[in-house]
Enzyme design. Sequence first.
Site, PDB file in Angstrom:
ATOM      1  CE  LYS A  12      22.040 -24.773  31.804  1.00  0.00           C
ATOM      2  NZ  LYS A  12      22.466 -25.513  33.053  1.00  0.00           N
ATOM      3  CD  GLU A  69      35.730 -29.889  24.649  1.00  0.00           C
ATOM      4  OE1 GLU A  69      35.981 -30.824  25.456  1.00  0.00           O
ATOM      5  OE2 GLU A  69      35.775 -28.695  24.937  1.00  0.00           O
ATOM      6  CB  CYS A 104      37.191 -32.323  28.024  1.00  0.00           C
ATOM      7  SG  CYS A 104      37.932 -30.784  27.408  1.00  0.00           S
ATOM      8  CD  GLU A 162      34.398 -38.030  29.708  1.00  0.00           C
ATOM      9  OE1 GLU A 162      35.180 -37.094  29.465  1.00  0.00           O
ATOM     10  OE2 GLU A 162      33.172 -37.989  29.434  1.00  0.00           O
TER      11      GLU A 162
END
Length: 469
Positions: free
Chosen positions: A168, A242, A276, A368
């Site tokens: 997906k 992750e 990331c 973040e």
Amino acid sequence: MLTHFIGGLPVAVGKAFPVHDPVTGALARQVHEADPEIVDRAVRAAREAARDWAALPVGERAGWMRRLAEGIEARFDDLVAAEIADTGKPLDQTRTLDIPRGIANFRAFADIAAQRPDDAFHLSGLLSYTVRRPLGVVAVIVPWNLPFLLMTWKLAPALVAGNTVVVKPSEQTPGSAAVFAEICADAGLPPGVVNIIFGYGSAGQLLVEHPGVDAVTFTGSTRTGSAIMRTVADRVTPISFELGGKNAGVIFEDCDLDRAVEGTVKSVFTNGGQVCLCTERLYVHRSIFEEFCARLAVRAQEIEPQPMISAEHREKVLSYYALARSEGAKVLTGGSVPVFGDHRDSGYFVEPTVVTGLSEWSRFNREEIFGPVCHVAPFDSEAEAIDLANGSDYGLAATVWTTSLDRAHRVAQRLEAGLVWVNTWYLRDLRTPFGGVKLSGIGREGGTRSLDFYSEPTTITIKLEQPDA
């Protein structure tokens, strides 16, 4: 119109949803959205293919990985075009990193799997050895920032370990996955081994809820990862995550300042900060703090801005620029929306931004952002720098800039991060473990650790009868 890929065939079912070009904001493509029936159909196709695929010798599966790598090479330009259309990335980055890494992922894991020995242990009168079995059907949920690179990073080890998959992709970046579906079909990959469905987070939720899914691998936000954990907890489904990062960079007074500035420019602003592994918190020794900040701000002004993935994400990043000001930050450069005077003014751009002067406990320094921005703060001692770098709920990656070999080893080993780079950034050996600590993830992938996750060991012990004297 992009269609699902199920059981080796395109499936044009589901209402359409739009994907926009981040550079101009214009409609780029229409995509079919998966509903519960499509998700179920994809999982059932994967389950039907699982037994025969798992029964193939690992050498044959490795051969399929190499054929897929060749297929990617043959469709290289198509994949580049699809990736750029969805993400707005620079041509050079897409041609030299994203697509080549997809090729390397399939070839690397083919070699690693084909050469991996089994364990065997001999004791007096006993022989114990292990065999590894695939998990079954793996749900692969891929983010929008490095869509092809990260999809292949998960697909290659999952497939070569003997699993079938349902992928997906992000609803914002479906293009390269659609091209890859054509590559699988053209290569003659057995139907159902790779299935690809498109849709929003609701489609991903349907996928991880499905009782026919045996494992989930996900790269994305910590919030979504937590939601997936809750969903699969009752079935104790294996997961590999992750997740987010608030990565630190530590610049010592003995660094090569030119290299440190240029390396930091890359680690903060690559892909518009939408990686990331990008650095959002910088700690610089007080003796070089002012010079470093000044040079970084100048270099930030020279960078060609990259688009955010969507209008919504641009607004999120801009909200953090406003938050920095409200919390009392000094903005050294950036902090707004660039004006180009051309078609890009309708796109999703923000200015590369450098700020300083905030508390470590400010929201700006705790959360973040995932944009082209960093906060810079001074430190006075090595111990303080380590404490500052570790003072986050996240722990994915860190950078250290120093010319002292002793300090490099000493500091790197004390940083609470899954990856630490010294005097560089973003160099990866695909055989090494990859993943984060704290809110940055669970588990490790890369090399044999990927194969460990995508398979389970069975220990077989045989009692050896001693011959009569």
